[in-house]
Design a protein around this motif. Structure first.
Motif, PDB file in Angstrom:
ATOM      1  N   ALA A 190       0.827  -1.192   0.000  1.00 32.75           N
ATOM      2  CA  ALA A 190       0.000   0.000   0.000  1.00 32.75           C
ATOM      3  C   ALA A 190       0.870   1.255   0.000  1.00 32.75           C
ATOM      4  O   ALA A 190       0.506   2.251  -0.609  1.00 32.75           O
ATOM      5  N   GLU A 191       2.012   1.183   0.665  1.00 30.60           N
ATOM      6  CA  GLU A 191       2.920   2.332   0.713  1.00 30.60           C
ATOM      7  C   GLU A 191       3.359   2.751  -0.690  1.00 30.60           C
ATOM      8  O   GLU A 191       3.413   3.936  -1.007  1.00 30.60           O
ATOM      9  N   LYS A 192       3.660   1.786  -1.537  1.00 26.34           N
ATOM     10  CA  LYS A 192       4.131   2.073  -2.893  1.00 26.34           C
ATOM     11  C   LYS A 192       3.037   2.720  -3.729  1.00 26.34           C
ATOM     12  O   LYS A 192       3.286   3.678  -4.443  1.00 26.34           O
ATOM     13  N   ILE A 193       1.806   2.210  -3.657  1.00 21.97           N
ATOM     14  CA  ILE A 193       0.730   2.791  -4.455  1.00 21.97           C
ATOM     15  C   ILE A 193       0.412   4.200  -3.987  1.00 21.97           C
ATOM     16  O   ILE A 193       0.081   5.069  -4.790  1.00 21.97           O
ATOM     17  N   LEU A 194       0.545   4.459  -2.692  1.00 19.31           N
ATOM     18  CA  LEU A 194       0.319   5.816  -2.202  1.00 19.31           C
ATOM     19  C   LEU A 194       1.342   6.783  -2.774  1.00 19.31           C
ATOM     20  O   LEU A 194       1.018   7.902  -3.143  1.00 19.31           O
ATOM     21  N   LYS A 195       2.575   6.346  -2.863  1.00 16.93           N
ATOM     22  CA  LYS A 195       3.610   7.203  -3.436  1.00 16.93           C
ATOM     23  C   LYS A 195       3.353   7.424  -4.922  1.00 16.93           C
ATOM     24  O   LYS A 195       3.450   8.537  -5.419  1.00 16.93           O
ATOM     25  N   ILE A 196       2.994   6.354  -5.631  1.00 17.50           N
ATOM     26  CA  ILE A 196       2.752   6.458  -7.070  1.00 17.50           C
ATOM     27  C   ILE A 196       1.576   7.385  -7.356  1.00 17.50           C
ATOM     28  O   ILE A 196       1.598   8.170  -8.290  1.00 17.50           O
ATOM     29  N   GLY A 230      -4.156   2.675 -16.358  1.00 13.35           N
ATOM     30  CA  GLY A 230      -3.035   3.248 -15.612  1.00 13.35           C
ATOM     31  C   GLY A 230      -3.049   2.830 -14.153  1.00 13.35           C
ATOM     32  O   GLY A 230      -2.006   2.512 -13.576  1.00 13.35           O
ATOM     33  N   GLN A 231      -4.222   2.829 -13.541  1.00 14.02           N
ATOM     34  CA  GLN A 231      -4.332   2.393 -12.149  1.00 14.02           C
ATOM     35  C   GLN A 231      -3.980   0.916 -12.014  1.00 14.02           C
ATOM     36  O   GLN A 231      -3.269   0.524 -11.091  1.00 14.02           O
ATOM     37  N   SER A 232      -4.463   0.082 -12.939  1.00  9.69           N
ATOM     38  CA  SER A 232      -4.160  -1.350 -12.889  1.00  9.69           C
ATOM     39  C   SER A 232      -2.664  -1.596 -13.016  1.00  9.69           C
ATOM     40  O   SER A 232      -2.084  -2.394 -12.269  1.00  9.69           O
ATOM     41  N   ARG A 233      -2.021  -0.919 -13.938  1.00  7.10           N
ATOM     42  CA  ARG A 233      -0.580  -1.091 -14.125  1.00  7.10           C
ATOM     43  C   ARG A 233       0.187  -0.541 -12.924  1.00  7.10           C
ATOM     44  O   ARG A 233       1.208  -1.086 -12.530  1.00  7.10           O
ATOM     45  N   SER A 234      -0.294   0.554 -12.344  1.00  9.38           N
ATOM     46  CA  SER A 234       0.335   1.103 -11.146  1.00  9.38           C
ATOM     47  C   SER A 234       0.265   0.111  -9.998  1.00  9.38           C
ATOM     48  O   SER A 234       1.244  -0.088  -9.268  1.00  9.38           O
ATOM     49  N   LEU A 235      -0.891  -0.515  -9.827  1.00 13.83           N
ATOM     50  CA  LEU A 235      -1.054  -1.518  -8.781  1.00 13.83           C
ATOM     51  C   LEU A 235      -0.122  -2.701  -9.016  1.00 13.83           C
ATOM     52  O   LEU A 235       0.507  -3.199  -8.077  1.00 13.83           O
ATOM     53  N   ALA A 236      -0.039  -3.145 -10.255  1.00 18.75           N
ATOM     54  CA  ALA A 236       0.837  -4.283 -10.573  1.00 18.75           C
ATOM     55  C   ALA A 236       2.290  -3.942 -10.264  1.00 18.75           C
ATOM     56  O   ALA A 236       3.014  -4.751  -9.662  1.00 18.75           O
ATOM     57  N   LEU A 237       2.729  -2.750 -10.636  1.00 15.98           N
ATOM     58  CA  LEU A 237       4.109  -2.351 -10.350  1.00 15.98           C
ATOM     59  C   LEU A 237       4.330  -2.191  -8.848  1.00 15.98           C
ATOM     60  O   LEU A 237       5.358  -2.610  -8.320  1.00 15.98           O
ATOM     61  N   ALA A 238       3.359  -1.609  -8.157  1.00 18.58           N
ATOM     62  CA  ALA A 238       3.494  -1.449  -6.704  1.00 18.58           C
ATOM     63  C   ALA A 238       3.619  -2.812  -6.024  1.00 18.58           C
ATOM     64  O   ALA A 238       4.413  -2.980  -5.095  1.00 18.58           O
ATOM     65  N   LEU A 239       2.857  -3.801  -6.489  1.00 16.95           N
ATOM     66  CA  LEU A 239       2.952  -5.153  -5.925  1.00 16.95           C
ATOM     67  C   LEU A 239       4.319  -5.773  -6.217  1.00 16.95           C
ATOM     68  O   LEU A 239       4.916  -6.410  -5.343  1.00 16.95           O
ATOM     69  N   LEU A 254       7.112  -4.168  -6.646  1.00 12.34           N
ATOM     70  CA  LEU A 254       8.081  -3.484  -5.792  1.00 12.34           C
ATOM     71  C   LEU A 254       7.956  -3.950  -4.342  1.00 12.34           C
ATOM     72  O   LEU A 254       8.963  -4.101  -3.642  1.00 12.34           O
ATOM     73  N   ALA A 255       6.740  -4.192  -3.889  1.00  8.52           N
ATOM     74  CA  ALA A 255       6.537  -4.681  -2.524  1.00  8.52           C
ATOM     75  C   ALA A 255       7.112  -6.087  -2.361  1.00  8.52           C
ATOM     76  O   ALA A 255       7.737  -6.400  -1.336  1.00  8.52           O
TER      77      ALA A 255
END
Length: 163
Positions: free
Chosen positions: A1-7, A76-85, A87-88
């Protein structure tokens, strides 16, 4: 969740939940309950000729700003979530093993607006690992200014260094 908040510049709220036959009331069931479940479904699994439960059938439910992402998230949101996951998971592996795995990010910049792309490039350059990125955008290199990166272009079935 931290990564998606930053993104998302802290503009989105994300909730993750594991959907599994082996989770009840938010907790994994114990080994005895798994054995009981298996005994109850063994004959059905034999008839179906496939496993009817297990981690291969689990799902990660993602709720973004109160809505299920499967139905409402933009590309964009879906890809952001995938990248955040990704990175996590990278951070978790590093924390647990002290080994920093490499990342492979295919079609990295597709579907991102300029702000999300800049934040993602910043997140990636702050990692202490090798990252392989594919993109059709040669201008992407500009977002990694002053960073130790190499860029190659595929041309006529051979790789050419991009300066």
């Amino acid at each position: 969740a931290e990564k998606i908040l930053k993104i998302s510049a802290k503009q989105e709220e994300i909730i993750l939940a594991l959907e599994s036959d082996f989770v009840k009331n938010g907790q994994l069931i114990d080994a005895q309950d798994v054995s009981l479940w298996h005994e109850q479904f063994l004959e059905r699994e034999r008839l179906a000729k496939r496993c009817l439960a297990g981690c291969h059938l689990d799902d990660l439910k993602m709720v973004l700003n109160g809505r299920d992402t499967r139905n409402t998230a933009s590309q964009g949101q879906s890809r952001s979530l995938a990248l955040a996951l990704k990175l996590a998971v990278h951070d978790l592996i590093l924390e647990k093993s002290q080994i920093s795995p490499c990342l492979i990010l295919d079609d990295f910049d597709a579907e991102f607006d300029a702000n999300r792309l800049a934040v993602m490039c910043d997140l990636i350059t702050n990692l202490r690992c090798q990252v392989f990125i594919t993109s059709t955008n040669l201008g992407l290199k500009g977002l990694f200014q002053n960073k130790n990166i190499g860029m190659v272009r595929l041309e006529n079935n051979s790789l050419k260094t991009v300066s």
